[in-house]
Design an enzyme around this catalytic site. Structure first.
Site, PDB file in Angstrom:
ATOM      1  N   GLY A  95       5.445  -2.906   3.263  1.00  0.00           N
ATOM      2  CA  GLY A  95       6.970  -2.169   2.757  1.00  0.00           C
ATOM      3  C   GLY A  95       6.905  -0.975   1.906  1.00  0.00           C
ATOM      4  O   GLY A  95       6.596  -0.181   2.244  1.00  0.00           O
ATOM      5  N   SER A  96       7.785  -1.253   0.596  1.00  0.00           N
ATOM      6  CA  SER A  96       7.784   0.188  -0.028  1.00  0.00           C
ATOM      7  C   SER A  96       7.093   0.925  -0.525  1.00  0.00           C
ATOM      8  O   SER A  96       7.300   2.839  -0.744  1.00  0.00           O
ATOM      9  CB  SER A  96       8.743  -0.019  -1.165  1.00  0.00           C
ATOM     10  OG  SER A  96       9.858  -0.941  -0.739  1.00  0.00           O
ATOM     11  N   THR A  97       5.704   0.183  -0.205  1.00  0.00           N
ATOM     12  CA  THR A  97       4.120   1.513  -1.197  1.00  0.00           C
ATOM     13  C   THR A  97       3.973   2.173  -0.428  1.00  0.00           C
ATOM     14  O   THR A  97       3.359   3.140  -0.138  1.00  0.00           O
ATOM     15  CB  THR A  97       3.485   0.406  -1.236  1.00  0.00           C
ATOM     16  OG1 THR A  97       2.991  -0.758   0.447  1.00  0.00           O
ATOM     17  CG2 THR A  97       3.067  -0.780  -2.137  1.00  0.00           C
TER      18      THR A  97
END
Length: 597
Positions: free
Chosen positions: A312-314
């Site tokens: 995801g956004s990491t």
């Protein structure tokens, strides 16, 4: 005319010949003596060696003397897995019946039943069970295994014929389930079945010895020329990089959050930035290696290494670093970021929540975790560049720990990406990794752009006390120090009041980090079910010492990484900085703006 003999004379017996009787008797005696002589000749001459060997074999006993298994310790030498002395109680069933003891004012033979009645309470067994084990004609059998030395002393004091013991050892884990999923455990026969116990068995196991002796009729040992003894060689010790107290604390905080969020599982990884050493590697649920059978099989492994997740956004950190390194943007570039964005090949992407056009800098795109803004900048990179940077940060490659069940993640070749995947990888979809790999991405940024291979084992110690430190970990530069510092400043804004990671703040320290909220793939790989919530960050942001990565899988009571994972990060990072005695931050941050007018 001759008269017949008188009737009385006709019925009288004849007198036998004494010489004849003597000869018959003598022949019988000689025949019997010849049989004895023949048998003696056979025994003493022809069969002497075989019979002597058979007699010796009946008396000679040979037993393995187990080696003491080495310890596994934490970074400070605190024992996490150790060995304690035990005794196996054995029996020569042939002589137990001669057991005598004082009954009242006299000594009486109480036999097998009396022996069973006296042994049972000491061994914690039923009388019938003990009686069954000590009854028979076998010269060697086990009565009980793994009793303490104190129990054996009480058993030996009974002086029951044929009851002896042999040395044995038990594997114990003094800290219980602390690091249990990493340590692994042994089977009932001492075979390593999981974790470090299995991967480092060659160091830990040692070499068994041997003891041979003659045993007397009532079980006593007779040391003769036939006796021999080869002493065992103890195993070596393995020292880990983990810190027990930090590991314990991380497990406690994580377990509480997994329960509160009703998540399937969670993990926490803490890494020393400079050395790549793993300081904590927590799992929830976890296993107590003292009793692994009490834990479901799926919870006995290391999910942070074996389970694949979409980051995801990491993963936007990788896109940001690549874009800065390739010079296609700057942290202060002004962008008009819509809620939905359509690429040149017709793929439409959107942010997690509806909004109007936002006037964000590239630092603001990362800080507010905008998918559309990330795609707008990331599409300036070629498809091959996107793939190369993912590989450079360690995605799709083994971490080097060589741990059982470890996955390398899934990263298909760039030429195999479809029209959507080539953009989805920019914000953490279309590929997968394990949690250690995700933590390494941030450790690389924290380490001024140098990726250091993670280490779990600090070194090993030989039985003679010689310590062998583990080889220095391999390292590779991924991005320049300037790019790494710029990304850290952008990530520090993400933990500020206007970012998505405000719950990750650590009082007194500057923190840089990123939230992640990804859809969790189904087990069959077809579609999604629930979310993977994460937060990964570093502190102090101006000179990072520690990276902490937190993941909770399929939480039900909330799902955003800033809500689910960031609070765990804050607690664990606070504890880690205090334990490592890292001074608080004193410099004020000079961060790029997140918005523009």
């Amino acid at each position: 005319m001759t008269q017949p003999p008188h009737p009385a004379l006709r019925s009288a017996p004849r007198l036998g010949s004494p010489d004849r009787r003597l000869r018959i008797t003598l022949l019988a005696v000689l025949f019997v003596l010849s049989l004895f002589v023949g048998r003696l000749v056979q025994i003493q001459g022809l069969d002497a060696s075989a019979l002597a060997a058979e007699a010796l074999g009946n008396r000679l006993q040979e037993h393995t003397v187990p080696a003491v298994r080495g310890d596994i310790t934490d970074a400070d030498g605190v024992v996490l897995a150790g060995t304690v002395e035990r005794r196996n109680v054995t029996v020569d069933q042939r002589v137990v019946g001669e057991y005598r003891k004082r009954v009242g004012d006299s000594v009486q033979t109480v036999g097998v039943q009396g022996a069973a009645e006296d042994l049972a309470p000491l061994l914690g067994l039923e009388v019938e069970e003990v009686a069954e084990r000590i009854t028979g004609d076998r010269p060697f059998a086990y009565v009980a295994k793994g009793v303490t030395p104190q129990v054996w002393r009480e058993v030996a004091a009974l002086q029951i014929p044929g009851i002896l013991s042999e040395p044995a050892f038990d594997r114990v884990y003094p800290a219980g389930n602390v690091a249990g999923n990493l340590l692994g455990f042994l089977g009932s026969d001492g075979t390593p079945l999981a974790g470090l116990e299995m991967t480092h068995d060659e160091v830990l196991a040692g070499t068994d010895g041997m003891r041979r002796y003659e045993q007397g009729r009532t079980g006593e040992r007779i040391w003769t020329d036939e006796a021999a003894e080869v002493p065992p060689v103890p195993g070596g010790d393995v020292r880990l990089t983990l810190r027990r107290d930090l590991q314990w604390y991380a497990e406690q905080v994580l377990t509480e959050q997994v329960e509160e969020m009703d998540a399937e599982w969670g993990s926490v990884v803490a890494i020393d930035v400079d050395s790549g050493e793993l300081l904590a590697f927590a799992e929830a649920p976890n296993v107590d290696p003292n009793d692994p059978a009490s834990t479901p099989a799926e919870d006995r492994g290391t999910r942070a290494l074996s389970d694949v997740i979409e980051p995801g956004s990491t993963a936007k950190v990788i896109t940001a670093a690549a874009a800065l390194e390739e010079g296609v943007t700057t942290p202060t570039e002004k962008l008009s970021v819509p809620y939905r964005y359509t690429t040149s090949n017709g793929q439409t992407f959107r942010d997690s929540s509806p909004h109007g056009v936002q006037q964000l800098t590239f630092a603001g795109v990362l800080g507010k975790s905008s998918n559309t803004g990330t795609v707008m900048v990331g599409e300036r990179l070629s498809v091959q560049q996107r793939y190369d940077y993912l590989r450079a940060f360690g995605i799709g490659q083994p971490t080097g720990l060589n741990f059982p069940g470890e996955t390398s993640g899934i990263l298909h070749d760039a030429e195999d990406w479809d029209g959507r995947t080539k953009y989805a990888v920019l914000f953490g979809q279309g590929f997968s990794l394990n949690m250690l790999q995700a933590a390494q991405v941030f450790a690389t940024i924290a380490n001024d752009g140098v990726r250091v291979a993670p280490r779990l084992v600090a070194g090993t110690t030989d039985p003679d006390g010689t310590y062998h430190p583990a080889p220095e970990p391999e390292s590779v530069r991924v991005v320049s120090p300037q790019t790494a510092r710029a990304v850290r400043e952008m990530l520090e804004g993400a933990v500020g009041e206007d970012g998505t990671g405000a719950n990750a703040a650590v009082p007194g320290y500057r923190v840089a980090g990123k939230t992640g909220t990804a859809q969790a793939p189904k087990e069959n790989g077809r579609g999604y079910s629930g979310y993977t919530s994460s937060f990964i960050g570093m502190a102090p942001a101006e000179d990072p010492q520690v990276v902490v990565a937190v993941t909770l899988q399929r939480p039900k009571n909330a799902h955003y990484g800033g809500t689910v994972a960031a609070p765990v990060f804050s607690d664990v990072m606070t504890y880690a900085l205090q334990e490592l005695r890292v001074p608080p931050s004193v410099e004020e941050p000079d961060l790029p703006p997140m918005e523009w007018q």
